[in-house]
Design a protein around this motif. Structure first.
Motif, PDB file in Angstrom:
ATOM      1  N   ALA A 178       0.823  -1.220   0.000  1.00 34.52           N
ATOM      2  CA  ALA A 178       0.000   0.000   0.000  1.00 34.52           C
ATOM      3  C   ALA A 178       0.853   1.263   0.000  1.00 34.52           C
ATOM      4  O   ALA A 178       0.435   2.314  -0.502  1.00 34.52           O
ATOM      5  N   LYS A 179       2.059   1.164   0.524  1.00 33.83           N
ATOM      6  CA  LYS A 179       2.946   2.331   0.569  1.00 33.83           C
ATOM      7  C   LYS A 179       3.436   2.744  -0.815  1.00 33.83           C
ATOM      8  O   LYS A 179       4.001   3.827  -0.979  1.00 33.83           O
ATOM      9  N   PHE A 180       3.206   1.889  -1.808  1.00 33.77           N
ATOM     10  CA  PHE A 180       3.733   2.144  -3.152  1.00 33.77           C
ATOM     11  C   PHE A 180       2.619   2.382  -4.178  1.00 33.77           C
ATOM     12  O   PHE A 180       2.857   2.336  -5.377  1.00 33.77           O
ATOM     13  N   GLU A 181       1.416   2.629  -3.699  1.00 32.43           N
ATOM     14  CA  GLU A 181       0.296   2.915  -4.601  1.00 32.43           C
ATOM     15  C   GLU A 181       0.406   4.330  -5.156  1.00 32.43           C
ATOM     16  O   GLU A 181       0.674   5.283  -4.417  1.00 32.43           O
ATOM     17  N   ILE A 182       0.176   4.474  -6.448  1.00 32.91           N
ATOM     18  CA  ILE A 182       0.172   5.797  -7.081  1.00 32.91           C
ATOM     19  C   ILE A 182      -1.189   6.440  -6.825  1.00 32.91           C
ATOM     20  O   ILE A 182      -2.227   5.864  -7.181  1.00 32.91           O
ATOM     21  N   PRO A 183      -1.242   7.614  -6.198  1.00 30.22           N
ATOM     22  CA  PRO A 183      -2.536   8.285  -6.005  1.00 30.22           C
ATOM     23  C   PRO A 183      -3.219   8.531  -7.350  1.00 30.22           C
ATOM     24  O   PRO A 183      -2.559   8.869  -8.344  1.00 30.22           O
TER      25      PRO A 183
END
Length: 440
Positions: A178-183
């Motif tokens: 989740a820390k690497f999800e692109i907004p």
């Protein structure tokens, strides 16, 4: 009188020689015309078949007048399609390739494989059932390997040791990832930067048409994560599905796979080199359910590494994409190490698809396999079963296709430490008739 007889004899000999030469020339013309005629019949028949299933024709950039006119019949006239495709097949089998140049021989060989796939697809539309492996062989000229689930268990055990937190591997992976999800608000910016970089790297090695370009769209409610719709004349529509979270690595993956040097470049080079230069009109159509797709998907996946070798990719993502996405790059190395391990689980998806499509497990069980062995969230796993329903054994083209392309390129010297050779071989692969059995 003797002089007259000699003159008449000479005229007879000259006439006979001229007749033999004329006959030979006409025969040669007939042979060339036959291939062209077969190509035209093949394309026109596929276009008509595409009226009954919109997925059959992935791209068409041939003559406008070849497109069918009028409405299709209410029911599939399968026998008519089979008769025509088998007639083309029979004519292809009569082609004498003995004295043809190597590229012409490959043209005939590839055409034969494509026509087998076309016949198989009509039979399936008619209701004929094939086992997963046999379907893959007939449609894509390749039989996927079988893996025991214990093979994936060993990989999962290794991943388990690297993931922080508590809970199942899938739960911990979801939380960590989740820390690497692109907004969503930054998707367009990040993807355009990734595509621009992939394009620059590709054009440094290949001469593409001056007008080549693409349009990027974000869509929802699809069975796939990304799609390239090639429109011809160097132009593509690239769509990215936003149904599920999109993580940072997918920017480079999809930019390369759908764009450069993947599907967009593959279609551009086929059109440029085979259709426009050589006049091989059978390449003006891309039938999705055919051996061409294994090369297309396999090269598009391997092309990610061609354009972005591991070290270069990490540098570009840390310096450009992570900041554009507003993400912290401090964990990037660890994240990509785990991703590399997860990539080794790819063939587990084939095992789930085989069992599901062969009727040995239910949809729910197939989804559970994807959750366990591919670390999919449950909702995405169910989406993947929709892909299996729609595209069936097509799933092999991504991982087996990549493996075959990698083995071919690297086996011929196109290794990571010889990037120019790798780009050269990759370009040749995209620009010429190729099918799985030709790469061995």
């Amino acid at each position: 009188m003797q002089t007259l007889k000699k003159t008449l004899l000479l005229l007879v000999l000259l006439t006979a020689t001229w007749a033999c030469t004329a006959t030979k020339t006409e025969t040669e013309k007939t042979e060339v015309a036959t291939m062209d005629q077969l190509a035209e019949r093949y394309v026109k028949t596929l276009l008509k078949l595409g009226q009954y299933d919109s997925d059959i024709v992935d791209a068409y950039y041939g003559p406008e007048e070849w497109k069918p006119t009028g409405e299709p019949a209410d029911t599939l006239p399968a026998d008519e399609f089979l008769t025509e495709f088998k007639a083309i097949q029979q004519q292809l089998n009569l082609q004498d390739t003995t004295n043809l140049p190597a590229d012409e021989k490959r043209r005939v060989a590839m055409f034969k494989k494509q026509i087998i796939a076309a016949i198989t697809k009509v039979e399936m539309m008619q209701g004929k059932k094939y086992g997963f492996d046999e379907e893959a062989r007939l449609l894509y000229d390749a039989v996927p390997p079988h893996y025991e689930l214990s093979h994936f268990e060993a990989i999962l055990s290794d991943i388990d040791k690297q993931l922080p937190g508590k809970g199942s591997i899938t739960e911990r992976w979801d939380a960590y990832r989740a820390k690497f999800e692109i907004p969503k608000a930054r998707l367009d910016t990040v993807f355009r930067a990734a595509i621009a970089e992939a394009r620059t790297r590709t054009k440094a090695h290949y001469t593409l048409p001056e007008q080549e370009n693409f349009k990027l769209e974000f869509v929802t409610d699809k069975a796939w994560s990304g799609y390239n719709y090639y429109k011809g004349k160097g132009y593509s529509l690239i769509q990215i599905n936003t149904d599920f979270p999109i993580y940072i690595e997918r920017a480079v993956d999809l930019a390369s796979h759908e764009g450069y040097p993947g599907h967009h470049v593959f279609n551009v080079l086929l059109e440029q080199n085979l259709v426009d230069k050589k006049g091989w009109k059978e390449y003006s159509i891309y039938p999705l359910f055919s051996p061409q797709s294994l090369i297309a998907e396999g090269s598009a996946n391997y092309g990610i590494e061609v354009a972005f070798p591991a070290g270069d990719r990490m540098k570009f993502e840390k310096e450009v994409l992570f900041p554009l996405a507003g993400l912290n790059a401090s964990e990037a190395d660890r994240y990509y190490t785990i991703l590399e391990k997860i990539g080794q689980l790819d063939f587990a998806g084939n095992e789930a698809a085989r069992l599901y499509l062969d009727g040995k497990i239910t949809r729910e069980q197939a989804a559970d396999m994807l959750v366990k062995y591919n670390l999919y969230p449950k909702d995405k796993a169910l989406q993947r079963t929709r892909f299996m329903d729609k595209y069936r054994s097509y799933v092999i083209n991504y991982n087996l296709g990549k493996q075959l392309v990698r083995n071919y390129i690297e086996g011929n010297g196109g290794t990571e430490n010889n990037p120019d050779k790798r780009w050269e071989l990759f370009g040749e692969l995209l620009s010429n008739p190729n099918t799985a059995s030709m790469l061995k």
